[in-house]
Design an enzyme around this catalytic site. Structure first.
Site, PDB file in Angstrom:
ATOM      1  N   CYS A   1      -7.524  -2.077   8.376  1.00  0.00           N
ATOM      2  CA  CYS A   1      -6.216  -2.077   7.712  1.00  0.00           C
ATOM      3  C   CYS A   1      -5.730  -0.652   7.465  1.00  0.00           C
ATOM      4  O   CYS A   1      -4.599  -0.291   7.812  1.00  0.00           O
ATOM      5  CB  CYS A   1      -6.296  -2.847   6.395  1.00  0.00           C
ATOM      6  SG  CYS A   1      -6.549  -4.624   6.592  1.00  0.00           S
TER       7      CYS A   1
ATOM      8  N   HIS B   1      -1.424  -5.780   1.609  1.00  0.00           N
ATOM      9  CA  HIS B   1      -2.634  -6.590   1.570  1.00  0.00           C
ATOM     10  C   HIS B   1      -2.374  -7.887   0.808  1.00  0.00           C
ATOM     11  O   HIS B   1      -1.643  -7.887  -0.189  1.00  0.00           O
ATOM     12  CB  HIS B   1      -3.768  -5.829   0.881  1.00  0.00           C
ATOM     13  CG  HIS B   1      -4.619  -5.048   1.815  1.00  0.00           C
ATOM     14  ND1 HIS B   1      -4.790  -3.683   1.734  1.00  0.00           N
ATOM     15  CD2 HIS B   1      -5.371  -5.445   2.874  1.00  0.00           C
ATOM     16  CE1 HIS B   1      -5.600  -3.277   2.684  1.00  0.00           C
ATOM     17  NE2 HIS B   1      -5.979  -4.326   3.393  1.00  0.00           N
TER      18      HIS B   1
ATOM     19  N   GLU C   1       0.832  -1.200   0.000  1.00  0.00           N
ATOM     20  CA  GLU C   1       0.000   0.000   0.000  1.00  0.00           C
ATOM     21  C   GLU C   1       0.869   1.254   0.000  1.00  0.00           C
ATOM     22  O   GLU C   1       1.845   1.345   0.731  1.00  0.00           O
ATOM     23  CB  GLU C   1      -0.919   0.015   1.224  1.00  0.00           C
ATOM     24  CG  GLU C   1      -1.911  -1.139   1.281  1.00  0.00           C
ATOM     25  CD  GLU C   1      -2.981  -1.050   0.198  1.00  0.00           C
ATOM     26  OE1 GLU C   1      -3.117   0.028  -0.409  1.00  0.00           O
ATOM     27  OE2 GLU C   1      -3.665  -2.065  -0.035  1.00  0.00           O
TER      28      GLU C   1
END
Length: 212
Positions: free
Chosen positions: A141, A165, A78
């Site tokens: 998250c 992820h 991310e």
């Protein structure tokens, strides 16, 4: 480097979370990195305090959080977290924040300071599906990635932080033929490759963006 790698407890009526299953199978030494592992609850109200206490009692150069992204077909580092909790479903404490700021004195967003493109490319170089993600969602998250950015900004200026992820594993998609999954051993291999790339002082300047 001393790296803390976290995974999450199962949530949404599931009995397994591939993030924690993969973290438990990581080697304790990856390249030149020493790995510690921590299981986080899928709880908006609890994760901050657990992370705070862990960082206060241990010195880590890097914190890398791992989470489940059901429906994705790749391992996805991310790039950024945003300052909003907007939960589609309640967490494991039956708490469902909607349109709530994570930290009122925080920035609108925090960008991971890890070499996310190098990490993504390292995953791809292993022959595994990897992609750079520009949205960590608005569930726990994203909350954890944002909180790590907040801590780095306010308290730990030398801390490096990030989030990856991972897809479902096959046993989670039985009876769901159109839902992608990835064998656990491949997720472990992808995370290992990404962690090895953390050693890069500078990120790669390659095109891994999207058009939408």
């Amino acid at each position: 480097m001393h790296i803390l790698v976290t995974g999450f407890a199962p949530f949404d009526n599931q009995n397994i979370n591939p993030s924690w299953e993969a973290v438990t199978q990581l080697e304790d030494i990856i390249g030149t990195h020493t790995i510690d592992k921590l299981k986080l609850p899928t709880s908006f109200k609890k994760v901050d305090n657990i992370i705070n206490k862990t960082l206060a009692s241990n010195h880590y150069d890097v914190v890398l959080a791992i989470g489940q992204a059901g429906g994705r077909n790749a391992i996805t580092p991310e790039r950024v977290a945003i300052n909003i909790d907007d939960a589609r479903i309640p967490d494991n404490d039956d708490f469902q924040p909607i349109d709530q700021a994570i930290h009122l004195d925080g920035a609108p967003a925090y960008f991971s300071n890890l070499p996310v493109k190098a990490m993504t490319q390292s995953i791809i170089n292993q022959g595994l599906p990897g992609a750079l993600s520009n949205s960590a969602g608005t569930y726990v998250c994203n909350h954890v990635l944002y909180h790590l950015g907040y801590l780095q900004d306010k308290h730990y200026p030398h801390l490096r932080f990030g989030f990856i992820h991972v897809p479902y594993i096959p046993e989670q998609v039985i009876g769901k033929p159109d839902t992608p999954s990835m064998p656990l051993e491949k997720i472990v291999a992808g995370l290992t490759a990404a962690i090895e790339a953390i050693s890069n002082d500078e990120d790669l300047r390659i095109a891994l963006g999207t058009t939408e």
